[in-house]
Design a protein around this motif. Structure first.
Motif, PDB file in Angstrom:
ATOM      1  N   ASP A   8      -0.886  -1.196  -0.032  1.00 19.87           N
ATOM      2  CA  ASP A   8       0.059  -2.253  -0.364  1.00 19.87           C
ATOM      3  C   ASP A   8       0.238  -3.089   0.906  1.00 19.87           C
ATOM      4  O   ASP A   8      -0.338  -2.761   1.955  1.00 19.87           O
ATOM      5  CB  ASP A   8       1.364  -1.712  -0.979  1.00 19.87           C
ATOM      6  N   LYS A  59       4.353  -0.669 -10.018  1.00 22.90           N
ATOM      7  CA  LYS A  59       3.688   0.542 -10.509  1.00 22.90           C
ATOM      8  C   LYS A  59       3.460   0.396 -12.009  1.00 22.90           C
ATOM      9  O   LYS A  59       4.134   1.012 -12.833  1.00 22.90           O
ATOM     10  CB  LYS A  59       4.547   1.766 -10.189  1.00 22.90           C
ATOM     11  N   ASP A  64      -0.294   7.215  -6.762  1.00 19.11           N
ATOM     12  CA  ASP A  64      -0.313   7.415  -8.223  1.00 19.11           C
ATOM     13  C   ASP A  64      -1.191   6.369  -8.922  1.00 19.11           C
ATOM     14  O   ASP A  64      -1.910   6.675  -9.879  1.00 19.11           O
ATOM     15  CB  ASP A  64       1.112   7.338  -8.791  1.00 19.11           C
ATOM     16  N   SER A  69       6.925   3.893  11.461  1.00 16.85           N
ATOM     17  CA  SER A  69       7.320   2.565  10.955  1.00 16.85           C
ATOM     18  C   SER A  69       8.027   2.630   9.603  1.00 16.85           C
ATOM     19  O   SER A  69       8.415   1.600   9.050  1.00 16.85           O
ATOM     20  CB  SER A  69       6.084   1.664  10.842  1.00 16.85           C
ATOM     21  N   GLY A 101       3.886   7.107  -2.577  1.00 19.02           N
ATOM     22  CA  GLY A 101       3.647   7.670  -3.902  1.00 19.02           C
ATOM     23  C   GLY A 101       3.174   6.636  -4.908  1.00 19.02           C
ATOM     24  O   GLY A 101       2.387   6.954  -5.809  1.00 19.02           O
ATOM     25  N   THR A 124       1.194   7.802   3.210  1.00 15.88           N
ATOM     26  CA  THR A 124       1.812   7.216   4.410  1.00 15.88           C
ATOM     27  C   THR A 124       3.335   7.283   4.400  1.00 15.88           C
ATOM     28  O   THR A 124       3.966   6.802   5.337  1.00 15.88           O
ATOM     29  CB  THR A 124       1.392   5.741   4.580  1.00 15.88           C
ATOM     30  N   THR A 125       3.937   7.823   3.340  1.00 20.01           N
ATOM     31  CA  THR A 125       5.384   8.081   3.387  1.00 20.01           C
ATOM     32  C   THR A 125       5.566   9.593   3.469  1.00 20.01           C
ATOM     33  O   THR A 125       4.671  10.356   3.084  1.00 20.01           O
ATOM     34  CB  THR A 125       6.106   7.570   2.116  1.00 20.01           C
ATOM     35  N   GLU A 159       8.093  -0.004  -6.463  1.00 21.26           N
ATOM     36  CA  GLU A 159       8.007   0.635  -7.789  1.00 21.26           C
ATOM     37  C   GLU A 159       7.785  -0.395  -8.904  1.00 21.26           C
ATOM     38  O   GLU A 159       7.149  -0.088  -9.911  1.00 21.26           O
ATOM     39  CB  GLU A 159       9.296   1.440  -8.026  1.00 21.26           C
ATOM     40  N   ASN A 163       2.433  -3.421   3.070  1.00 18.67           N
ATOM     41  CA  ASN A 163       2.938  -2.701   4.247  1.00 18.67           C
ATOM     42  C   ASN A 163       1.919  -1.724   4.803  1.00 18.67           C
ATOM     43  O   ASN A 163       1.759  -1.604   6.024  1.00 18.67           O
ATOM     44  CB  ASN A 163       4.221  -1.941   3.892  1.00 18.67           C
TER      45      ASN A 163
HETATM   46  N1  LIG Z   1       2.298  12.237  -8.390  1.00 22.26           N
HETATM   47  C1  LIG Z   1       3.321  12.994  -8.098  1.00 22.26           C
HETATM   48  O1  LIG Z   1       3.274  14.223  -8.221  1.00 22.26           O
HETATM   49  C2  LIG Z   1       4.571  12.368  -7.587  1.00 22.26           C
HETATM   50  C3  LIG Z   1       5.574  13.169  -7.022  1.00 22.26           C
HETATM   51  C4  LIG Z   1       6.709  12.539  -6.514  1.00 22.26           C
HETATM   52  C5  LIG Z   1       6.832  11.163  -6.591  1.00 22.26           C
HETATM   53  N2  LIG Z   1       5.845  10.424  -7.161  1.00 22.26           N
HETATM   54  C6  LIG Z   1       5.958   8.957  -7.245  1.00 22.26           C
HETATM   55  O2  LIG Z   1       6.017   8.440  -5.931  1.00 22.26           O
HETATM   56  C7  LIG Z   1       6.669   7.174  -5.973  1.00 22.26           C
HETATM   57  C8  LIG Z   1       7.596   7.074  -4.781  1.00 22.26           C
HETATM   58  O3  LIG Z   1       6.809   7.179  -3.628  1.00 22.26           O
HETATM   59  P1  LIG Z   1       7.335   6.688  -2.212  1.00 22.26           P
HETATM   60  O4  LIG Z   1       8.720   7.164  -2.031  1.00 22.26           O
HETATM   61  O5  LIG Z   1       6.300   7.060  -1.240  1.00 22.26           O
HETATM   62  O6  LIG Z   1       7.479   5.107  -2.422  1.00 22.26           O
HETATM   63  P2  LIG Z   1       6.513   3.848  -2.144  1.00 22.26           P
HETATM   64  O7  LIG Z   1       5.106   4.178  -2.376  1.00 22.26           O
HETATM   65  O8  LIG Z   1       7.099   2.737  -2.926  1.00 22.26           O
HETATM   66  O9  LIG Z   1       6.748   3.564  -0.604  1.00 22.26           O
HETATM   67  C9  LIG Z   1       8.016   3.185  -0.137  1.00 22.26           C
HETATM   68  C10 LIG Z   1       7.960   1.941   0.732  1.00 22.26           C
HETATM   69  O10 LIG Z   1       7.468   2.291   2.028  1.00 22.26           O
HETATM   70  C11 LIG Z   1       6.397   1.408   2.399  1.00 22.26           C
HETATM   71  N3  LIG Z   1       5.555   2.185   3.303  1.00 22.26           N
HETATM   72  C12 LIG Z   1       4.704   3.179   2.969  1.00 22.26           C
HETATM   73  N4  LIG Z   1       4.238   3.774   4.076  1.00 22.26           N
HETATM   74  C13 LIG Z   1       4.784   3.130   5.133  1.00 22.26           C
HETATM   75  C14 LIG Z   1       4.727   3.313   6.536  1.00 22.26           C
HETATM   76  N5  LIG Z   1       4.031   4.326   7.072  1.00 22.26           N
HETATM   77  N6  LIG Z   1       5.423   2.461   7.322  1.00 22.26           N
HETATM   78  C15 LIG Z   1       6.187   1.478   6.774  1.00 22.26           C
HETATM   79  N7  LIG Z   1       6.316   1.275   5.459  1.00 22.26           N
HETATM   80  C16 LIG Z   1       5.622   2.105   4.645  1.00 22.26           C
HETATM   81  C17 LIG Z   1       5.799   0.997   1.098  1.00 22.26           C
HETATM   82  O11 LIG Z   1       5.081  -0.206   1.233  1.00 22.26           O
HETATM   83  C18 LIG Z   1       7.028   0.849   0.214  1.00 22.26           C
HETATM   84  O12 LIG Z   1       7.630  -0.392   0.451  1.00 22.26           O
HETATM   85  C19 LIG Z   1       7.384   7.092  -7.294  1.00 22.26           C
HETATM   86  O13 LIG Z   1       6.723   6.143  -8.102  1.00 22.26           O
HETATM   87  C20 LIG Z   1       7.221   8.486  -7.885  1.00 22.26           C
HETATM   88  O14 LIG Z   1       7.100   8.467  -9.290  1.00 22.26           O
HETATM   89  C21 LIG Z   1       4.724  10.991  -7.644  1.00 22.26           C
END
Ligand SMILES: NC(=O)c1ccc[n+]([C@@H]2O[C@H](COP(=O)([O-])OP(=O)(O)OC[C@H]3O[C@@H](n4cnc5c(N)ncnc54)[C@H](O)[C@@H]3O)[C@@H](O)[C@H]2O)c1
Ligand SMILES: [Zn+2]
Length: 339
Positions: free
Chosen positions: A33, A58, A91, A154, A87, A111-112, A55, A35
């Motif tokens: 994405d 997504k 996903d 970050s 995530g 990366t999160t 999200e 970021n």
């Molecule tokens: N598949 C599974 O088993 C499973 C389990 C739990 C959650 N999920 C899904 O995961 C999603 C949530 O994931 P999330 O919390 O990672 O959210 P996300 O992917 O939306 O990331 C959160 C934010 O952080 C930014 N970002 C990511 N890495 C970064 C970094 N290193 N530095 C700066 N910014 C960064 C992204 O661009 C985004 O704006 C939900 O859609 C949920 O349904 C899936």
């Protein structure tokens, strides 16, 4: 580390950089994405898709963009899809990889903290559709995860804490050592020290892997990973998915699950107190229910999609590592939410 996830195996590697890894690969499609694209300026690939973060993206349209790029670039079935992100990107990339040519190779670079410790392992892919979260998707494990703890520096604080809540959950469910680390190394954890993150993420993945290896399709014990989530989703619904983060909702939800267990005379009160202590130690609010309509929370719980045969089943705990699943009467829920 390597996990048997359904039909495949997922290998997990911690890395300092990725420079050497993809040079040798041909036919790679990267998904970022906006970021996460910035995190890896040295990955130079003409074949990449950069999605709008969040999200909201997504959805099928994002999966379509990834597949469209694969088709236009003439990617063959043995090509590699690499999802680089949280995530959401993981996903979506998994969903696209599972569909393209009935299944292409999939590597994830979470990366999160949430994606590292939870979402990237386990093979669930998917996206939101017509207002329903994750209602369309596939089971399709990645062959490899590459984890670089340094990229977390970050990450916005709120996102970091969302991941921490899932790590606390894994400690509650199965690994007391996680709780010891949370207790002894709070300073390093909050500073996002790479070594302590590696330790916590490794342990967290061990817990998740343990449940998923035995129950890939979530027919029984994988459901334990939903500890705190039925209450948590209700709070997210009632507060409109923006004021309370997923992790904050899950942290609060775990406290509500413990209270419910006490009402049922199943949960050990000293464990409930200790567990709540961990949640408070990391600054999560455990009092949301005091300022929100309990009727609205109860209504949202009834709508939980994990509804089975007309009843909602809750993951509860008797003590640390002692988990069970049960339907809970309305009156007990009301009492727990009023306590
Ligand atoms: N598949 C599974 O088993 C499973 C389990 C739990 C959650 N999920 C899904 O995961 C999603 C949530 O994931 P999330 O919390 O990672 O959210 P996300 O992917 O939306 O990331 C959160 C934010 O952080 C930014 N970002 C990511 N890495 C970064 C970094 N290193 N530095 C700066 N910014 C960064 C992204 O661009 C985004 O704006 C939900 O859609 C949920 O349904 C899936
Ligand atoms: Zn969660």
């Amino acid at each position: 580390m390597e996990y048997s996830i359904g039909p495949g195996k997922t290998a997990v590697y911690f890395r300092g950089s990725l420079a050497d890894i993809f040079e040798s690969y041909q036919n790679v499609l990267f998904v970022f994405d906006e970021n996460t694209r910035k995190l890896f300026p040295d990955i130079s690939s003409s074949v990449s898709v950069v999605l709008t973060p969040g999200e909201n993206e997504k959805n099928w349209n994002s999966v379509n963009k990834i597949i469209e790029k694969a088709v236009k670039s003439g990617l063959a079935r043995d090509s590699l899809f690499v999802g680089v992100g949280g995530g959401v990107v993981c996903d979506l990339t998994g969903a696209a990889a599972s569909l393209y040519m009935r299944g292409s190779r999939l590597v994830l670079i979470p990366t999160t903290l949430l994606a590292m410790a939870d979402a990237a392992l386990g093979g669930k892919t998917g996206f939101d559709y017509q207002g329903y979260k994750n209602i369309v998707g596939t089971f399709y494990p990645a062959e490899t995860l590459y984890i670089l703890p340094e990229v977390l520096l970050s990450l916005p604080e709120r996102e970091y804490r969302s991941g921490l809540a899932e790590i606390i959950k894994h400690g509650f469910l199965k690994d007391r050592k996680i709780l010891n680390i949370l207790e002894r190394k709070k300073g390093l954890i909050l500073k996002r020290d790479a070594a302590v993150i590696k330790d916590l993420v490794t342990r967290s993945l061990e817990v998740k892997g343990w449940f998923v290896e035995q129950d890939f399709k979530e027919k029984n014990i994988r459901r334990y990973l939903n500890l705190g989530h039925t209450f948590g989703h209700a709070l997210e619904t009632v507060t409109g998915f923006s004021t309370v983060s997923h992790g904050e909702a899950v942290a609060w939800g775990m406290v509500m699950a413990l209270k419910t267990g006490i009402m049922l005379q199943e949960t050990d009160e000293s464990w409930a107190k200790e567990a709540e202590g961990f949640i408070k130690m990391y600054g999560y609010d455990t009092d949301y229910h005091k300022n929100i309509s309990i009727d609205e929370l109860l209504a949202a719980i009834q709508h939980d999609k994990k509804k089975k045969k007309g009843e909602v089943r809750f993951v509860l705990q008797r003590g640390q590592g002692d988990n069970f699943i049960t339907p809970v009467d309305h009156d007990i829920l009301r009492a727990a939410l009023s306590a």
